[in-house]
Structures are given as C-alpha cells and as structure tokens.
Scaffold this motif. Structure first.
Motif, PDB file in Angstrom:
ATOM      1  N   GLN A 487      15.490  13.881  47.674  1.00 18.17           N
ATOM      2  CA  GLN A 487      14.458  13.966  48.710  1.00 18.17           C
ATOM      3  C   GLN A 487      13.076  13.635  48.154  1.00 18.17           C
ATOM      4  O   GLN A 487      12.292  12.913  48.777  1.00 18.17           O
ATOM      5  N   LYS A 490      12.732   9.900  47.403  1.00 21.50           N
ATOM      6  CA  LYS A 490      12.472   9.140  48.628  1.00 21.50           C
ATOM      7  C   LYS A 490      11.009   9.235  49.020  1.00 21.50           C
ATOM      8  O   LYS A 490      10.373   8.240  49.399  1.00 21.50           O
ATOM      9  N   ASN A 494       8.124   6.138  48.948  1.00 24.39           N
ATOM     10  CA  ASN A 494       7.493   5.777  50.227  1.00 24.39           C
ATOM     11  C   ASN A 494       6.192   6.530  50.447  1.00 24.39           C
ATOM     12  O   ASN A 494       5.788   6.771  51.576  1.00 24.39           O
TER      13      ASN A 494
END
Length: 790
Positions: A487, A490, A494
């Motif tokens: 998590q 990610k 981004n």
C-alpha cells in the motif's frame, strides 16, 4: 599440541566414552559384589580396586590437566599451535572437509551459529574443494580478527561458510553480509567461551560465611534509606562487557581509598559496572580491601522525604555515615549523585557532610552522573577533586557496542525464555536511537529489545524477529523504517497525483518533494541528516499548502506538521525560545523530541535572526540540535521545509516575460538572493532542493477556488444538503478573491465572508433545509444568488 589433540579427540569419541563408563561400572561392581571366599575372589577384589583407582587417577589427570591445555601463545609461525584441543583434534582427524563439517555441526556452539543465521543443516552444501590447510588458515585469521585467545570449532565452521560462499551463495540467500556473519561468530564465542577459556578450578566463598551481617554491627539507620544492592546482584549475576578499562579504573581508585564518580550518558553501562563490581567483590574475586565488601544503594528520595530543612537532612545523613564507618565493609552506591550535590531537582548540596568522612577513609562511594550534570553541578565543587576519582564512560565504537548488546541479548533470552534472532538484535542496534532519544548504546538497544520481548510474549509468541522490533519502534514513534509494504509503495509511486488532488500546478515543487520522499523510503538518503527544501515564491501561491498536503498524505495527519513563523524569531534573544528546554514554553527541540517523524515548516525563513539561521546550518549538516538544558535532539527523521517570499517581485516580473523556470532561471535567482545578502551561499548549498513557486494564473486560481468550494460541498452533504456552484460565481470569486500581491491567500476569507455566511443565514432562517438542493450563481448586477429546490 598435536599429540594432545589426538588423545583428546580419541578419548571423547562416543564409543570410547561408552567404554570408559562401562569400565567404571564393571570395576565398581566387582568391588561391591560379595563373591564367595577363596583365591579367585581375593584376586578379583584386590585387582579391581587397583584398576579402578588407576582408572580414576587417569580420568582426573585427563580432566584437570590434559583437557585444560590451552595454546601457550597466539602465534602465526605454526598456526596449529594456536588451536584449542577440541578444534585441532577434529581438524587432524577428519579425512576431508565434508567429514570435518559433519562433525562440527553437532557442536552446540556451531548449532548456535546456524540458529542465529537462520540456516538449517540440510542447507549446508558439502564441498571438498576447500583444503584442510586453507580452512585452518582462514579459521586462524577469523580468530585473530575476533581477538580470541585460540582458534575454536566455531572459527573452523565460520571459515568453511565464508570460503564456500562464492559457490553456495548460502549467506546471500539468507540476506547476510560477511560482516554480519562475523558478528554472529563473535556472539557464539561470547556465549560459549569455555572452549578457549576453560573455567578455573577453585573454591569460591560467597560472602564471609554464617552471620556475616553481625560481624561489623547493626546498620539500622542505614537500612531506612538504602537497599541491599549485593543481594540484588547475587540473584541477577550481572555480566560486564566492553567496559573492562573503566571497571579497572574504578577498582584502582577504590584501592587508593578514594571514591569514584562514573560519568556517562544514560544507557552507557554505569549501573552494570557497579553491579558487576558488587557481584565480584561478594564472590571474593577482588583482592585487598575490596574483598567481600557489601554494596548498598542510597535512596535519595527516601532520604529527603519528610525533611523540612537542610539541617535535618544533614543530621539524617550523618547518622547513616556513622553506622557505615563503624561497619567497615560497606560501599555506598549513589545513582545520579548530582541530586545531593546541588542539582535543581532537589536544590541541596550535602557535599560538606560527605567530604570529611571520605577524606578520613571512613567509607567509600561510587556515584553516577551524566556529562551535562557533571559539568554543571560537580566540576565546580573543587572540594570533591581530592576524594573522588572521575571515570568517564565514552560512547563505545560500533563493534564494541554490538558485542555488549549480544551479551545483554543472551541474558534477555534466559530471563524471558524467548529466542532473539540475529536480525532482531541488529535491528535494535540500528534503530534504538529513534526509539529512545538521549540514550546511548547499548542501553537504548537493550531497552528496545526488552520492550519488544514484552510485546511478543503478550502476543503469545516466543521468537522475536526483526519485524517485531520494527513494529515496536513504528508503533511508538510513528517513524516509517521498515521496508515499504504494498500500500505504501503504491502511494509513493503515485505521490505526485495524490498531492495534486490538493495542490494546483507547481509541478516543480510537487515533483521535488515526491522524489525526496521516495529516496528516503528506498534508503538512498543520508541516515545522519534530515531532507530539506527551500520554497521560494510570492505569497499565496501554495508553498504552505504544499507542506500541509504532504503532512496529511504521507505522515497520515496534518497535525504531524510542526510550524514556526520565523518572523517571531527575528531578534538574537529569541534563540533560547527556539532552542527549547525552557519550563515556560515549547521550542523546536521539544516538539521534535515528541514527534521525531514530522514535517517542520519554517515560514518566512529569511526573517529569522542570523544566529538562528546559523543554528540550522548545524541541523542540515549533523541532523541534531542541543537545547538550553544540554539535551541533544535528533532531526534525522524529519523533513524540513523553509519558505521565503524573498525575491518575489523578481519571480513575478520574470514570469510575466514568459520565462521558464529552468536551471538558468534558478541560478540567477540564487545569485540575486546572495547579492542582496538575504541568504548566505553556505546555507543555500545545504538544502537538498531549492524549489521556485510561480505566481498563479487565472486557470490555476479557478482550480484552487473549486478545491476550496469542494470542502464546503462536503460539509453540507454531511447534513444532506446538496450545493452546486455555477461558473459565473466561480469567476466572480476568482476576480475578487485573488490579488497579484497576495495570490490565493485571500480566497478562503472571501469564500467565508461572501458564500458561507450567506448559506449559514439561509440555513438558520429555514430557507435551506435537510434534503434541499441549492444552486449558487450571480445575477445581472453580479450579486450572489441562491436558488433552492426540494
């Protein structure tokens, strides 16, 4: 040495040991069995006694003489003379490397290495390409590097693992470097020392025998204000590691009939040194006037309790000292001795009572203190110099600290019946300073391991691994130190998109911050200083909003941002306020100490006092700052963002000329800042990144307005009221709420005064109710209108 080794190896083979036991049993039975009288029974009885006596004599000779032969000196001419009997016996009796390793893996010390390295026996590849001679030479080098007294079986095994690594990749598969495997070898040598250092055979007397407490009289007053440290250490059996030099210095001072003060940071091993001294003295291992001494610890808080003045305190202390001086066998331990020598905590100085008795040699004291307290309270007291010897416990080097921690780790395992992996111990060593700021090694790491063990046992486990230690640190400090999970990865990949949900445009700034955070979590940034940014640009272009957004997204909460308006610290006398450590207000160091994993925002940095800016040179370089009380605080886990409106007009004018914010533009801007003496070159060079924020255009202002109105829409939707804003109204807000001088900063106030106030009036007047839909726009006169429908 080789002949002794052959005999030792042969005599300890399992078949031979079985035969030895059988001989003992048979001969004993022949003596004990009552055979029928006659010539045969007489011969059997006589020779059985003779053979048994001869057998036992040889067994005693073998155990006390042959098996305790150690290398006379660690030498390199004939390396085999530097081997222990056990290691040399196995080495010369093995036909090849494979048979040698098969024998070694049955040894407890070698099994310890395998367990700590997380290696199974089945994973060891047996390679005969390595010659016995090559293995012996490598083992000798390892023992030499370990500062051992001889080459042991653990050195032989470690030598094989390291020599075969190129082919087997065993350590690589276990994510272990050669240096880390060497640490495990050192741990094994510490845990199993008897192979190279056989325990001496001697009689030990614990204390001085029955009634030892009566020998020197009663100590009634003493026991009111002290507790028996000797009794405590007998139960704990403390170990001393890495402080041998300081231990010897302390003993030398006590031999001279002087007292001693141990000076070191919390966690440096002061108390462990005293515990070891008390234990060894009680066992009678220290000769002279330290033989069988009893140690009592002064309870300063109990001594002070209920006293009304210094005279009463001195009277209490005088009664205690009188008893101690009569007893003759007591040494007093006073932790944090500054508390009775004028420290602000108790505000008393009892040195005048103590010094005369110490000078007369009536009793001795061992006190402990920190370097800061020593300089402030003890060093100025010149009367103490004649009676106290100062022993300074400096921070140990990395290898020594690790060895000290290994010994403590073994102790933790025994006391708590748990198993600590090598990785868990090294994680504690690497991250302990984040867990306990102000503590030094190995004390900080020991505390971290103990706290982790408690958490693991509470969870019903008995194995502590690296992730348990990391979880404990992250749970307490909120510092992200473990490998990023899916998590977080990610989010990191981004991060620009996430920030752009709240920050419009300013691509340079968003990219610079995102790349910096990714470097930190990938382990590419320096571990000794914080990452820092300087945001340059006009007011109201998003500098502060970008910092807030980062704190909210990455740190999980906007409250993780520590904000200082540097215009409030423009004078030289404001340095103390910023440094912190004052009773009346929290400074920068206080807040960072409480939240080490945080974003520090320094608004209008150019307005700070030059003295304060010089302080930040130290922070950017060393990652630490010392407060007014002498406490050093780490900034390593912080992100520092300094903002400045300096050269705003230059940026605004250049952007109007449609100049791109490129490298050349930034160089010219920095030259201007230096020419105007706003920032010095040495400061600018210490920022990891200098980011230029450009003035807002109409397009960006519209997007910012929509973001702010989105917050209002969400608030009203929670009350089941739907609100929409037409483009005409948004254009009006942008035109009237954004200025060239202040950028988007007045926008929020404009929306509050002209939009939110109007909606509030309608809600309170029941013109907008639960379930209604409201459309906000402007009329022909450009006034704000609200059209409500159910």
């Amino acid at each position: 040495m080789i002949n002794y080794a052959r005999l030792y190896y042969f005599y300890n083979l399992i078949p031979i040991r079985t035969l030895r036991f059988s001989i003992f049993v048979v001969l004993t039975l022949f003596i004990m069995i009552d055979l029928p009288s006659g010539l045969f029974s007489s011969i059997v009885s006589r020779y059985s006694g003779f053979l048994l006596s001869s057998f036992l004599i040889f067994e005693v000779f073998f155990y006390f003489k042959i098996s305790r032969i150690t290398p006379p000196i660690f030498m390199s001419k004939n390396i085999y003379d530097s081997f222990t009997l056990e290691a040399l016996g196995i080495l010369i009796s093995s036909s090849n490397t494979s048979s040698l390793i098969k024998t070694l893996v049955r040894k407890k010390a070698v099994q310890f290495i395998l367990t700590k390295a997380n290696i199974k026996r089945s994973e060891i590849s047996l390679i005969n390409d390595i010659s016995i001679k090559e293995l012996a030479k490598k083992a000798f080098d390892l023992a030499k590097d370990s500062k051992g007294k001889a080459v042991t079986t653990t050195d032989l095994f470690a030598a094989y693992i390291l020599l075969s690594e190129d082919k087997t990749k065993l350590l690589f598969d276990k994510n272990l470097k050669n240096e880390e495997f060497f640490h495990i070898l050192l741990w094994a040598r510490k845990t199993y020392p008897r192979e190279e250092k056989p325990r001496p055979i001697r009689i030990r007397f614990w204390g001085e025998g029955i009634g030892e407490n009566w020998v020197f009289g009663w100590t009634i007053e003493t026991k009111k204000y002290m507790f028996d440290l000797t009794r405590k250490v007998i139960q704990e059996k403390p170990l001393l590691s890495g402080r041998e030099k300081e231990y010897t210095q302390t003993i030398e001072f006590l031999y001279k009939n002087k007292s001693a003060i141990l000076v070191g940071e919390p966690g440096s091993g002061k108390t462990s040194l005293v515990d070891t001294l008390a234990f060894e003295s009680f066992l009678g291992n220290i000769e002279g006037d330290l033989y069988h001494q009893k140690f009592f610890q002064l309870l300063v808080d109990r001594l002070l309790a209920g006293s009304t003045n210094q005279g009463e305190l001195e009277s209490r202390l005088d009664n205690v000292i009188t008893e101690i001086s009569h007893s003759g066998n007591l040494i007093v331990f006073i932790p944090d001795i500054e508390n009775i020598l004028g420290a602000s905590t108790f505000n008393i100085d009892l040195s005048g009572t103590l010094v005369p008795y110490i000078k007369q040699g009536k009793f001795r004291i061992i006190g402990t203190t920190t370097p800061g307290a020593y300089k402030r309270f003890i060093e100025p007291l010149t009367s103490l110099a004649d009676v106290f010897g100062i022993v300074k416990l400096e921070n140990p080097d990395k290898d020594t600290a690790i060895q000290m921690l290994f010994e403590k780790a073994s102790d933790i395992e025994k006391k708590n019946n748990v198993y600590l992996t090598y990785r868990s111990v090294i994680a504690a060593f690497n991250f302990a300073e984040k867990y306990l700021q102000g503590r030094v090694m190995p004390g900080a790491a020991v505390s971290l391991l103990q706290d982790t063990v408690s958490a693991v046992k509470y969870a019903g486990k008995n194995i502590v691994d690296e992730q348990d230690v990391i979880a404990k640190i992250e749970n307490k400090t909120k510092i992200a130190i473990g490998t990023p999970k899916a998590q977080e990865k990610k989010l990191l990949l981004n991060l620009e998109d996430e920030i752009h949900k709240y920050v419009i445009d300013q691509e340079n700034a968003v990219t610079a911050i995102s790349e910096g955070i990714r470097r930190i979590r990938a382990g590419l940034e320096s571990s000794t200083k914080p990452i820092s940014f300087l945001f340059l640009g006009p007011t109201g272009v998003g500098k502060t909003e970008t910092a807030k957004t980062l704190a909210s997204i990455y740190f999980g909460d906007e409250s993780r941002m520590i904000r200082f308006d540097m215009s409030e610290y423009s004078t030289n006398d404001s340095v103390k306020r910023l440094l912190g450590g004052l009773p009346d207000e929290q400074g920068l160091t206080d807040k960072v100490f409480e939240q080490p994993f945080s974003l520090i925002l320094l608004d209008e940095f150019e307005k700070a006092s030059p003295l304060i800016i010089d302080l930040f040179l130290q922070v950017f370089d060393d990652g630490r700052l010392t407060d007014n009380r002498g406490k050093t605080v780490s900034f390593v886990d912080s992100i520092i963002i300094a903002t400045s409106n300096a050269a705003s007009e230059y940026i605004r004018e250049e952007i109007k000329k449609e100049r791109r914010i490129d490298k050349k533009f930034q160089e010219e801007l920095l030259d201007l800042l230096q020419e105007k003496n706003i920032f010095k070159p040495e400061l600018l060079n210490r920022f990891d990144e200098i980011v230029v924020f450009k003035p807002l255009g109409t397009k960006e202002a519209v997007e910012i307005t929509k973001l702010m109105l989105k917050d209002l829409v969400k608030k009203l939707s929670d009350r089941y009221i739907t609100v929409t804003f037409e483009d005409k109204l948004i254009d009006k807000i942008v035109k009237e709420g954004v200025s060239e001088e202040f950028g988007a900063r007045p926008l929020r106030r404009y929306i509050q005064d002209n939009i939110e106030d109007l909606i509030a009036q309608k809600i309170l007047g029941d013109e907008i109710k639960k379930g209604d839909k409201a459309v906000l726009s402007t009329d022909s006169s450009n006034a704000v209108t609200i059209n409500v429908s159910s």
